[in-house]
Design a protein around this motif. Structure first.
Motif, PDB file in Angstrom:
ATOM      1  N   ARG A   1      24.545  11.200   9.453  1.00  0.00           N
ATOM      2  CA  ARG A   1      23.293  11.928   9.224  1.00  0.00           C
ATOM      3  C   ARG A   1      23.327  12.587   7.854  1.00  0.00           C
ATOM      4  O   ARG A   1      24.290  13.294   7.525  1.00  0.00           O
ATOM      5  CB  ARG A   1      23.077  12.979  10.314  1.00  0.00           C
ATOM      6  N   VAL A   2      22.265  12.383   7.083  1.00  0.00           N
ATOM      7  CA  VAL A   2      22.164  12.945   5.736  1.00  0.00           C
ATOM      8  C   VAL A   2      20.897  13.783   5.632  1.00  0.00           C
ATOM      9  O   VAL A   2      19.806  13.306   5.975  1.00  0.00           O
ATOM     10  CB  VAL A   2      22.156  11.846   4.658  1.00  0.00           C
ATOM     11  N   LEU A   3      21.048  15.012   5.178  1.00  0.00           N
ATOM     12  CA  LEU A   3      19.902  15.868   4.892  1.00  0.00           C
ATOM     13  C   LEU A   3      19.577  15.761   3.409  1.00  0.00           C
ATOM     14  O   LEU A   3      20.452  15.978   2.563  1.00  0.00           O
ATOM     15  CB  LEU A   3      20.228  17.321   5.244  1.00  0.00           C
ATOM     16  N   VAL A   4      18.343  15.405   3.082  1.00  0.00           N
ATOM     17  CA  VAL A   4      17.884  15.316   1.702  1.00  0.00           C
ATOM     18  C   VAL A   4      16.929  16.471   1.440  1.00  0.00           C
ATOM     19  O   VAL A   4      15.871  16.562   2.081  1.00  0.00           O
ATOM     20  CB  VAL A   4      17.185  13.975   1.421  1.00  0.00           C
ATOM     21  N   ALA A   5      17.294  17.369   0.521  1.00  0.00           N
ATOM     22  CA  ALA A   5      16.449  18.502   0.157  1.00  0.00           C
ATOM     23  C   ALA A   5      15.819  18.194  -1.199  1.00  0.00           C
ATOM     24  O   ALA A   5      16.478  18.285  -2.236  1.00  0.00           O
ATOM     25  CB  ALA A   5      17.273  19.786   0.099  1.00  0.00           C
ATOM     26  N   GLU A   6      14.549  17.802  -1.174  1.00  0.00           N
ATOM     27  CA  GLU A   6      13.861  17.365  -2.389  1.00  0.00           C
ATOM     28  C   GLU A   6      12.367  17.637  -2.227  1.00  0.00           C
ATOM     29  O   GLU A   6      11.755  17.205  -1.246  1.00  0.00           O
ATOM     30  CB  GLU A   6      14.113  15.866  -2.623  1.00  0.00           C
ATOM     31  N   ASP A   7      11.762  18.359  -3.194  1.00  0.00           N
ATOM     32  CA  ASP A   7      10.357  18.712  -3.073  1.00  0.00           C
ATOM     33  C   ASP A   7       9.415  17.671  -3.680  1.00  0.00           C
ATOM     34  O   ASP A   7       8.224  17.679  -3.395  1.00  0.00           O
ATOM     35  CB  ASP A   7      10.087  20.076  -3.698  1.00  0.00           C
TER      36      ASP A   7
END
Length: 222
Positions: free
Chosen positions: A6-12
């Motif tokens: 599982r990968v969390l991508v924090a990008e607006d």
């Protein structure tokens, strides 16, 4: 769990976030997107991820603030900062804040995927077991070894549930969250109670605490 990392991508940036989601999904990862720093910090603290790809220029809370919040909350999930800020001082700031890796935008797609794989591979080799009061879990081998030396083999779901609880021993998990993180192929929250019962039957009721009206958290062997 469905077996995928599982990968969390924090990008607006919605376009870049969508591209990253497609790239990582095609490389075999289960991807969650957080479009601001507040959401990224919340999910990083409450979710179970194998890696986090973190933009520095997030709204609400900037990337370094998110990173410091995660590390201050005891979260050791490896973080790759992905940022347009790519000078040596920028990299030093990111690494000093607790990131394991730093990649500047624009980036090469193959390099990004290779770095994510390396982060997860390195972390998996460093953390082959998960400790909890009274014993340890070999997640890959699905085996619990107690401090007295006795060993117990678990089912995939039992091991998955115990691993999620043990990696965040102070967090209270709702049934809905455990259903999402451990039993993704099920739709009945009652399956969580069933496997809590299985683990308690093997190791005693004190292993998993019930927080009335909320859910479960890690306990200790009696």
């Amino acid at each position: 769990m469905d077996g995928r990392h599982r990968v969390l991508v924090a990008e607006d940036d919605s376009r870049l976030a969508g591209m990253l989601e497609v790239l990582l999904d095609s490389d075999g990862y289960a991807v969650e997107i957080a479009r601001d720093g507040q959401r990224a910090l919340h999910r990083g603290l409450t979710g179970a991820f194998d890696a986090i790809v973190l933009d520095r220029g997030l709204p609400a809370v900037d990337g370094l603030g998110v990173l410091r919040g995660l590390r201050g909350g005891g979260i050791t999930t490896p973080v790759l900062i992905l940022s347009a800020l790519g000078t040596p001082p920028d990299r030093v700031d990111g690494l000093d804040a607790g990131a394991e890796d730093y990649l500047s935008k624009p980036f090469d797609v193959d390099e990004l995927l290779a770095r994510v794989r390396a982060l997860i591979r390195r972390t998996s080799s460093v953390l082959p077991t998960v400790r909890f009061p009274g014993g340890r879990l070999d997640a890959a081998g699905r085996t619990v070894t107690l401090d007295d030396g006795s060993r117990t083999l678990l089912s995939d779901r039992e091991a998955g549930l115990l691993e999620v609880l043990a990696r965040r021993p102070h967090q209270v998990f709702s049934r809905a969250l455990l259903l999402d993180e451990v039993f993704a192929d099920a739709d009945d929250p009652g399956v969580v109670d069933t496997y809590v019962h299985h683990l308690r039957r093997k190791f005693g009721r004190s292993l998993i605490e019930t927080v009335r009206g909320v859910g479960y958290r890690m306990g200790a062997l009696s």
